[in-house]
Design an enzyme around this catalytic site. Structure first.
Site, mmCIF file in Angstrom:
data_model
loop_
_atom_site.group_PDB
_atom_site.id
_atom_site.type_symbol
_atom_site.label_atom_id
_atom_site.label_comp_id
_atom_site.label_asym_id
_atom_site.label_seq_id
_atom_site.Cartn_x
_atom_site.Cartn_y
_atom_site.Cartn_z
ATOM 1 N N ASP A 182 -10.695 2.239 -6.608
ATOM 2 C CA ASP A 182 -9.645 1.213 -6.510
ATOM 3 C C ASP A 182 -10.073 0.006 -6.097
ATOM 4 O OD1 ASP A 182 -6.442 1.699 -5.451
ATOM 5 O OD2 ASP A 182 -7.342 0.051 -5.164
ATOM 6 N N ILE A 183 -9.542 -1.230 -6.920
ATOM 7 C CA ILE A 183 -9.886 -2.354 -6.747
ATOM 8 C C ILE A 183 -9.612 -3.103 -5.435
ATOM 9 C CG2 ILE A 183 -7.802 -3.630 -7.406
ATOM 10 C CD1 ILE A 183 -9.330 -5.142 -9.591
ATOM 11 N N ASN B 248 1.911 8.096 -4.816
ATOM 12 C CA ASN B 248 2.996 7.359 -4.355
ATOM 13 C C ASN B 248 4.143 7.472 -5.536
ATOM 14 O OD1 ASN B 248 1.916 6.415 -2.057
ATOM 15 N ND2 ASN B 248 0.828 4.828 -3.122
ATOM 16 N N VAL C 125 2.173 0.857 -9.584
ATOM 17 C CA VAL C 125 1.794 1.100 -11.104
ATOM 18 C C VAL C 125 2.299 2.218 -11.445
ATOM 19 C CG1 VAL C 125 -0.491 1.034 -12.732
ATOM 20 C CG2 VAL C 125 -0.554 -0.127 -10.690
ATOM 21 N N HIS D 180 -1.254 8.416 -10.618
ATOM 22 C CA HIS D 180 -2.477 8.218 -10.251
ATOM 23 C C HIS D 180 -2.649 8.835 -8.785
ATOM 24 C CE1 HIS D 180 -0.366 4.659 -9.264
ATOM 25 N NE2 HIS D 180 -0.987 4.524 -8.131
ATOM 26 N N HIS E 23 -4.479 8.754 -5.564
ATOM 27 C CA HIS E 23 -5.487 7.995 -4.679
ATOM 28 C C HIS E 23 -6.381 9.134 -3.940
ATOM 29 C CE1 HIS E 23 -3.438 4.196 -4.591
ATOM 30 N NE2 HIS E 23 -2.289 4.889 -4.844
HETATM 31 P P1 AMP Z 1 0.120 2.367 -6.229
HETATM 32 O O1 AMP Z 1 0.764 1.389 -5.178
HETATM 33 O O2 AMP Z 1 0.164 3.818 -5.355
HETATM 34 O O3 AMP Z 1 0.959 2.183 -7.245
HETATM 35 O O4 AMP Z 1 -1.394 2.304 -6.271
HETATM 36 C C1 AMP Z 1 -1.895 1.292 -7.357
HETATM 37 C C2 AMP Z 1 -3.443 1.249 -6.951
HETATM 38 O O5 AMP Z 1 -4.021 0.747 -8.058
HETATM 39 C C3 AMP Z 1 -3.515 0.102 -5.991
HETATM 40 O O6 AMP Z 1 -4.299 0.910 -4.785
HETATM 41 C C4 AMP Z 1 -4.409 -1.007 -6.622
HETATM 42 O O7 AMP Z 1 -5.181 -1.586 -5.597
HETATM 43 C C5 AMP Z 1 -5.016 -0.201 -7.773
HETATM 44 N N1 AMP Z 1 -5.181 -1.041 -8.732
HETATM 45 C C6 AMP Z 1 -4.397 -2.172 -9.343
HETATM 46 N N2 AMP Z 1 -5.284 -2.616 -10.451
HETATM 47 C C7 AMP Z 1 -6.278 -1.961 -10.539
HETATM 48 C C8 AMP Z 1 -7.528 -2.318 -11.467
HETATM 49 N N3 AMP Z 1 -7.403 -3.012 -12.237
HETATM 50 N N4 AMP Z 1 -8.698 -1.320 -11.096
HETATM 51 C C9 AMP Z 1 -8.524 -0.675 -10.214
HETATM 52 N N5 AMP Z 1 -7.646 -0.478 -9.220
HETATM 53 C C10 AMP Z 1 -6.244 -1.049 -9.609
#
Ligand code: AMP
Length: 120
Positions: A30-31, A87, A96, A100, A102
């Site tokens: 995760d970024i 989520n 997103v 996914h 986490h």
């Molecule tokens: P959610 O809020 O559950 O949809 O989680 C989306 C996750 O994607 C968040 O924890 C972000 O930090 C992560 N994220 C968004 N863009 C990227 C990226 N380019 N590379 C890695 N993680 C990302």
């Protein structure tokens, strides 16, 4: 469904710190890590939310969990443990819209896992 940033990561159009990949899933860090270990396991199939998982996807979603546990083990987090979170939609905190998992580990995580969000 419109394309998300995760489709771009799958297609290698943008970089990610990839931990595992095969024909069905991709796992990457995760970024914006919320724990010492924080990675995401995503299906290569674009499924927008948990609400959109169908019977056809059951094996795929189970496989995402198995991959999560294997990577957690590889990172030394199996015995002390870890948390998986998916989520869903606005109240779930989804940002997103490509499902996914986490995976958070590396410290004793608090419970409950949420804080009230302030309205913008
Ligand atoms: P959610 O809020 O559950 O949809 O989680 C989306 C996750 O994607 C968040 O924890 C972000 O930090 C992560 N994220 C968004 N863009 C990227 C990226 N380019 N590379 C890695 N993680 C990302």
């Amino acid at each position: 469904m419109s394309e998300t940033i995760f489709t771009k990561i799958i297609n290698k159009e943008i970089p990610a710190d990839i931990l595992f990949e095969d024909e069905r899933v991709l796992a990457f860090k995760d970024i914006s890590p919320q724990a010492p270990i924080h990675f995401l396991v995503i299906p290569k199939k674009a499924i927008a939310t948990t609400n959109d998982i169908t019977a056809e996807d059951e094996a795929l979603v189970g496989y995402m969990h198995r991959v999560a546990a294997q990577i957690a083990a590889d990172l030394g987090a199996a015995e002390q443990g870890f948390r998986t979170v998916m989520n869903c939609n606005e109240h779930g905190g989804q940002t997103v819209y490509h499902i996914h998992l986490h995976v958070l580990a590396g410290k004793a995580l608090g419970w409950p896992p949420y804080q009230e969000r302030l309205k913008a």
